[in-house]
Design a protein around this motif. Structure first.
Motif, PDB file in Angstrom:
ATOM      1  N   LEU A   1      13.037   8.197  -5.493  1.00 23.24           N
ATOM      2  CA  LEU A   1      14.152   7.672  -4.713  1.00 23.24           C
ATOM      3  C   LEU A   1      13.653   7.081  -3.401  1.00 23.24           C
ATOM      4  N   SER A   2      12.708   7.761  -2.777  1.00 22.04           N
ATOM      5  CA  SER A   2      12.110   7.260  -1.543  1.00 22.04           C
ATOM      6  C   SER A   2      11.437   5.914  -1.781  1.00 22.04           C
TER       7      SER A   2
ATOM      8  N   LEU B   1       0.826  -1.198   0.000  1.00 20.84           N
ATOM      9  CA  LEU B   1       0.000   0.000   0.000  1.00 20.84           C
ATOM     10  C   LEU B   1       0.867   1.258   0.000  1.00 20.84           C
ATOM     11  N   LEU B   2       1.911   1.252   0.825  1.00 18.07           N
ATOM     12  CA  LEU B   2       2.800   2.409   0.912  1.00 18.07           C
ATOM     13  C   LEU B   2       3.487   2.670  -0.422  1.00 18.07           C
ATOM     14  N   LEU B   3       3.971   1.607  -1.064  1.00 19.58           N
ATOM     15  CA  LEU B   3       4.647   1.762  -2.349  1.00 19.58           C
ATOM     16  C   LEU B   3       3.680   2.207  -3.443  1.00 19.58           C
TER      17      LEU B   3
ATOM     18  N   ALA C   1      11.193   0.051  -1.139  1.00 11.76           N
ATOM     19  CA  ALA C   1      11.037  -1.265  -1.761  1.00 11.76           C
ATOM     20  C   ALA C   1      12.164  -2.210  -1.360  1.00 11.76           C
ATOM     21  N   VAL C   2      13.364  -1.679  -1.225  1.00 11.56           N
ATOM     22  CA  VAL C   2      14.525  -2.507  -0.907  1.00 11.56           C
ATOM     23  C   VAL C   2      14.650  -2.780   0.587  1.00 11.56           C
TER      24      VAL C   2
END
Length: 399
Positions: free
Chosen positions: A160-161, A61-63, A166-167
């Motif tokens: 970039l955030s 959801l955040l991504l 994600a990583v």
């Protein structure tokens, strides 16, 4: 980083109104509605989206929210005209309204309880840092280059955030979410309702003026575009001070008293700003110094409000404190939307005095509501509210 990019995007348009209006052939009032619509969509969509996406995995959801935000700013940067830019602002607000509450919830879930307050403050600090640095820098970039360049930079930082999240961000459990009906029930609590109303009015008073800070600054002080960035830096530094002052004041005298005092100082600042708009602008050093001082006072009072507001809402005997606090963010953005729209109407005749008088009048209303409802927010030294809870107390507290 994500909160910083969203905070910058939320307010940087304020400093670029003249450039956008000229480039897209609209009035400054029309350009100001880009800010108002963003705030309105954020305010209305945040609680609805939180309820609708309660079962979605938090990291996904955040991504999704951040990717949506990136795409919207990229679209805005290449918008051929005003309608497309407005549509991009709507989509960006949807992404932002989903990202911030979700980000706070994830922060709470992955942080040990004894460090939770500092972790939340770090995320929220992204918004404060955006006010202090992102907005003036973004405004300077937009005036030296183009407002489109500013949106590209915001999109790049947000992208970039998203990559870092994600990583590095682990998967977290999906918490029980409050339904939309639950949220409306919490909002109907007498103390919560009056707190949200007074907060919307106070924010409307500020943003009736701050939405149009660029034309107000250039008209009153006779500075150029670079000067607007300098005054926005003054606003940002004062905002950091205001956040600290609001927290200390709330701890010392209680949330409601701190909020009432900050609103009174805000009223005094807006009144002083109105006085500064009355004489023919001279562009003298004295007039610029006075403008900067008054702007700093308004910013300190404005940014003391959120901390005091959270403190007084947390002290209420509401059925779901976390939900009540999440609704407060929507009330702030709703106030910003209403203030920007009303300020735009006041600015139609080009009078800065009409603009600041409008903000002053709304703030007077906020102060009257605060005074009339003081009994709802406790009488003890700690400022803890003395309201009997509603009959139902089993609402979920996870946002």
């Amino acid at each position: 980083m994500g909160a910083f990019s969203i905070g910058t995007d939320s307010f940087v348009i304020n400093g670029l109104l003249e450039n956008i209006a000229t480039d897209l052939h609209v009035t400054q009032s029309g350009a100001g509605q880009l800010v108002s619509v963003f705030a309105l969509v954020y305010a209305l969509s945040a609680p609805v989206l939180a309820a609708l996406t309660g079962a979605v995995r938090r990291k996904h959801l955040l991504l999704t929210a951040m990717v949506t935000f990136v795409a919207a700013n990229a679209l805005g940067a290449v918008a051929p005209g005003y309608p497309v830019l407005m549509a991009a602002r709507v989509v960006a607000a949807l992404g932002a309204g989903l990202y911030i509450p979700c980000g706070i919830a994830i922060t709470i879930s992955i942080t040990p309880e004894e460090r939770r307050g500092r972790a939340i403050a770090l995320v929220a600090g992204g918004m404060s840092a955006a006010t202090a640095l992102g907005v003036p820098i973004g405004t300077l970039v937009g005036t030296v280059g183009s407002w489109r360049t500013t949106l590209v930079l915001v999109a790049a930082l947000a992208a970039l955030s998203a990559i870092v999240l994600a990583v590095a961000l682990p998967q977290v459990p999906t918490p029980p979410a409050a339904t939309l009906r639950d949220r409306l029930q919490v909002a109907g609590h007498p103390g919560v309702l009056t707190a949200l109303l007074s907060n919307s009015l106070a924010c409307a008073g500020v943003f009736a003026v701050f939405t149009y800070i660029a034309p107000l600054t250039t008209t009153t002080t006779r500075v150029g575009a670079g000067g607007v960035s300098a005054f926005l830096l003054v606003w940002g530094v004062a905002a950091v001070l205001g956040s600290a002052v609001g927290g200390r004041a709330a701890d010392a005298v209680g949330g409601h008293r701190a909020y009432l005092t900050a609103t009174a100082v805000l009223l005094a600042g807006l009144t002083a700003m109105t006085v500064l708009t009355l004489p023919e602008p001279s562009g003298s050093l004295l007039s610029r110094v006075l403008f900067g001082l008054v702007l700093a006072v308004i910013s300190v009072a404005c940014w003391a409000l959120p901390t005091a507001q959270n403190h007084r809402i947390a002290g209420l005997d509401s059925p779901a404190p976390t939900v009540a606090l999440s609704l407060n963010s929507s009330s702030s953005y709703l106030g910003a939307a209403v203030g920007g729209a009303v300020g735009g109407l006041a600015l139609r005749d080009g009078s800065m005095t009409s603009l600041t008088l409008t903000g002053t009048g709304i703030t007077v209303t906020a102060l009257l509501v605060l005074t009339a409802t003081a009994r709802l927010f406790g009488t003890g030294r700690s400022g803890t509210a003395q309201i009997a809870p509603p009959a139902r107390t089993d609402l979920p507290t996870a946002d």
